[in-house]
Motif scaffolding. Structure first.
Motif, PDB file in Angstrom:
ATOM      1  N   ALA A  10      28.262  35.345  29.598  1.00 35.23           N
ATOM      2  CA  ALA A  10      27.729  35.312  30.960  1.00 35.23           C
ATOM      3  C   ALA A  10      28.822  35.620  31.986  1.00 35.23           C
ATOM      4  CB  ALA A  10      27.090  33.953  31.242  1.00 35.23           C
ATOM      5  N   CYS A  11      30.016  35.124  31.752  1.00 34.41           N
ATOM      6  CA  CYS A  11      31.141  35.429  32.658  1.00 34.41           C
ATOM      7  C   CYS A  11      31.423  36.922  32.664  1.00 34.41           C
ATOM      8  CB  CYS A  11      32.390  34.663  32.236  1.00 34.41           C
ATOM      9  SG  CYS A  11      32.302  32.889  32.472  1.00 34.41           S
ATOM     10  N   ARG A  12      31.431  37.519  31.479  1.00 38.20           N
ATOM     11  CA  ARG A  12      31.691  38.963  31.362  1.00 38.20           C
ATOM     12  C   ARG A  12      30.592  39.763  32.056  1.00 38.20           C
ATOM     13  NH1 ARG A  12      29.439  42.501  28.277  1.00 38.20           N
ATOM     14  NH2 ARG A  12      28.650  41.027  26.736  1.00 38.20           N
ATOM     15  N   GLU A  13      29.356  39.381  31.813  1.00 43.76           N
ATOM     16  CA  GLU A  13      28.235  40.108  32.405  1.00 43.76           C
ATOM     17  C   GLU A  13      28.198  39.945  33.919  1.00 43.76           C
ATOM     18  OE1 GLU A  13      24.866  38.659  30.198  1.00 43.76           O
ATOM     19  OE2 GLU A  13      25.232  40.064  28.547  1.00 43.76           O
ATOM     20  N   ARG A  14      28.520  38.758  34.403  1.00 44.50           N
ATOM     21  CA  ARG A  14      28.554  38.527  35.853  1.00 44.50           C
ATOM     22  C   ARG A  14      29.551  39.467  36.517  1.00 44.50           C
ATOM     23  NH1 ARG A  14      30.704  33.095  38.792  1.00 44.50           N
ATOM     24  NH2 ARG A  14      32.656  33.963  38.040  1.00 44.50           N
ATOM     25  N   LYS A  15      30.664  39.719  35.834  1.00 42.99           N
ATOM     26  CA  LYS A  15      31.690  40.623  36.359  1.00 42.99           C
ATOM     27  C   LYS A  15      31.284  42.091  36.214  1.00 42.99           C
ATOM     28  CE  LYS A  15      35.829  41.727  37.830  1.00 42.99           C
ATOM     29  NZ  LYS A  15      36.081  41.839  39.232  1.00 42.99           N
ATOM     30  N   GLY A  16      30.243  42.344  35.407  1.00 43.25           N
ATOM     31  CA  GLY A  16      29.765  43.716  35.223  1.00 43.25           C
ATOM     32  C   GLY A  16      30.571  44.508  34.215  1.00 43.25           C
ATOM     33  N   LEU A  17      31.232  43.802  33.298  1.00 47.38           N
ATOM     34  CA  LEU A  17      32.061  44.456  32.288  1.00 47.38           C
ATOM     35  C   LEU A  17      31.324  44.571  30.961  1.00 47.38           C
ATOM     36  CD1 LEU A  17      35.415  42.531  32.872  1.00 47.38           C
ATOM     37  CD2 LEU A  17      34.902  44.868  33.583  1.00 47.38           C
ATOM     38  N   THR A  18      31.537  45.677  30.271  1.00 43.29           N
ATOM     39  CA  THR A  18      31.064  45.793  28.900  1.00 43.29           C
ATOM     40  C   THR A  18      32.078  45.088  27.994  1.00 43.29           C
ATOM     41  OG1 THR A  18      32.287  47.831  28.442  1.00 43.29           O
ATOM     42  CG2 THR A  18      30.050  48.062  29.379  1.00 43.29           C
ATOM     43  N   GLN A  19      31.703  44.867  26.761  1.00 42.94           N
ATOM     44  CA  GLN A  19      32.660  44.278  25.813  1.00 42.94           C
ATOM     45  C   GLN A  19      33.883  45.177  25.667  1.00 42.94           C
ATOM     46  OE1 GLN A  19      30.597  43.520  22.117  1.00 42.94           O
ATOM     47  NE2 GLN A  19      29.797  41.563  22.851  1.00 42.94           N
ATOM     48  N   GLU A  20      33.663  46.480  25.645  1.00 40.29           N
ATOM     49  CA  GLU A  20      34.770  47.419  25.491  1.00 40.29           C
ATOM     50  C   GLU A  20      35.727  47.346  26.682  1.00 40.29           C
ATOM     51  OE1 GLU A  20      31.513  48.270  25.222  1.00 40.29           O
ATOM     52  OE2 GLU A  20      31.348  48.683  23.079  1.00 40.29           O
ATOM     53  N   GLU A  21      35.178  47.269  27.883  1.00 45.41           N
ATOM     54  CA  GLU A  21      36.018  47.203  29.080  1.00 45.41           C
ATOM     55  C   GLU A  21      36.843  45.922  29.113  1.00 45.41           C
ATOM     56  OE1 GLU A  21      33.216  49.760  32.186  1.00 45.41           O
ATOM     57  OE2 GLU A  21      32.814  47.621  31.857  1.00 45.41           O
ATOM     58  N   ALA A  23      37.687  44.105  26.518  1.00 46.39           N
ATOM     59  CA  ALA A  23      38.664  44.199  25.429  1.00 46.39           C
ATOM     60  C   ALA A  23      39.883  45.003  25.866  1.00 46.39           C
ATOM     61  CB  ALA A  23      38.019  44.836  24.193  1.00 46.39           C
ATOM     62  N   LEU A  24      39.659  46.093  26.566  1.00 53.95           N
ATOM     63  CA  LEU A  24      40.755  46.930  27.058  1.00 53.95           C
ATOM     64  C   LEU A  24      41.625  46.149  28.041  1.00 53.95           C
ATOM     65  CD1 LEU A  24      42.038  49.754  27.014  1.00 53.95           C
ATOM     66  CD2 LEU A  24      40.526  50.351  28.903  1.00 53.95           C
ATOM     67  N   GLU A  25      40.997  45.424  28.959  1.00 55.56           N
ATOM     68  CA  GLU A  25      41.747  44.643  29.948  1.00 55.56           C
ATOM     69  C   GLU A  25      42.547  43.521  29.291  1.00 55.56           C
ATOM     70  OE1 GLU A  25      39.676  43.302  33.424  1.00 55.56           O
ATOM     71  OE2 GLU A  25      38.589  45.187  33.634  1.00 55.56           O
ATOM     72  N   ASN A  29      40.673  43.811  20.449  1.00 53.75           N
ATOM     73  CA  ASN A  29      39.633  44.692  19.922  1.00 53.75           C
ATOM     74  C   ASN A  29      38.267  44.285  20.460  1.00 53.75           C
ATOM     75  OD1 ASN A  29      41.363  46.215  18.227  1.00 53.75           O
ATOM     76  ND2 ASN A  29      41.317  44.562  16.724  1.00 53.75           N
ATOM     77  N   GLN A  30      37.389  45.263  20.637  1.00 49.34           N
ATOM     78  CA  GLN A  30      36.025  44.985  21.079  1.00 49.34           C
ATOM     79  C   GLN A  30      35.327  44.076  20.081  1.00 49.34           C
ATOM     80  OE1 GLN A  30      33.006  46.402  19.494  1.00 49.34           O
ATOM     81  NE2 GLN A  30      31.807  45.092  20.849  1.00 49.34           N
ATOM     82  N   ASN A  54      40.271  37.626  33.768  1.00 47.99           N
ATOM     83  CA  ASN A  54      39.798  39.008  33.852  1.00 47.99           C
ATOM     84  C   ASN A  54      38.374  39.115  34.356  1.00 47.99           C
ATOM     85  OD1 ASN A  54      41.821  41.092  32.838  1.00 47.99           O
ATOM     86  ND2 ASN A  54      42.017  39.488  31.315  1.00 47.99           N
ATOM     87  N   THR A  55      37.595  38.055  34.202  1.00 48.47           N
ATOM     88  CA  THR A  55      36.219  38.074  34.702  1.00 48.47           C
ATOM     89  C   THR A  55      36.110  37.348  36.037  1.00 48.47           C
ATOM     90  OG1 THR A  55      35.623  36.085  33.436  1.00 48.47           O
ATOM     91  CG2 THR A  55      35.208  38.235  32.384  1.00 48.47           C
ATOM     92  N   GLN A  56      37.242  36.910  36.560  1.00 47.85           N
ATOM     93  CA  GLN A  56      37.314  36.169  37.825  1.00 47.85           C
ATOM     94  C   GLN A  56      36.360  34.975  37.799  1.00 47.85           C
ATOM     95  OE1 GLN A  56      36.690  39.259  40.742  1.00 47.85           O
ATOM     96  NE2 GLN A  56      38.845  39.828  40.692  1.00 47.85           N
TER      97      GLN A  56
END
Length: 83
Positions: A10-21, A23-25, A29-30, A54-56
């Motif tokens: 939910a934190c990742r999605e709230r920030k609008g990041l994909t798993q790949e994005e 993982a890169l930050e 690995n994804q 990273n997800t603020q």
């Protein structure tokens, strides 16, 4: 940590990041991101800190440390997402 995978997602999605994005930050690995979110791999504290940074979403860690249960945290995040 299995029950907290949804919170991390939910934190990742709230920030609008994909798993790949994310993982890169985080320089991981994804597949690790996927495992953390599904609960099949337990993240270290440093991974959780990096994730929330990273997800603020550092307020999630603060709420958890203050004893707010995972379900309430996730419900609050989802309300912010509009879901």
């Amino acid at each position: 940590m299995k029950k907290y995978g949804g919170i991390l997602r939910a934190c990742r999605e709230r920030k609008g990041l994909t798993q790949e994005e994310l993982a890169l930050e985080m320089n991981v690995n994804q597949s690790d991101i996927s495992k953390y979110e599904s609960g099949s791999k337990e993240p270290t504290l440093s991974i959780v800190q990096a994730w929330l940074s990273n997800t603020q979403a550092t307020e999630v860690l603060v709420a958890f440390m203050c004893g707010v249960d995972g379900l309430n945290i996730m419900q609050s995040i989802m309300q912010l997402l509009g879901g």
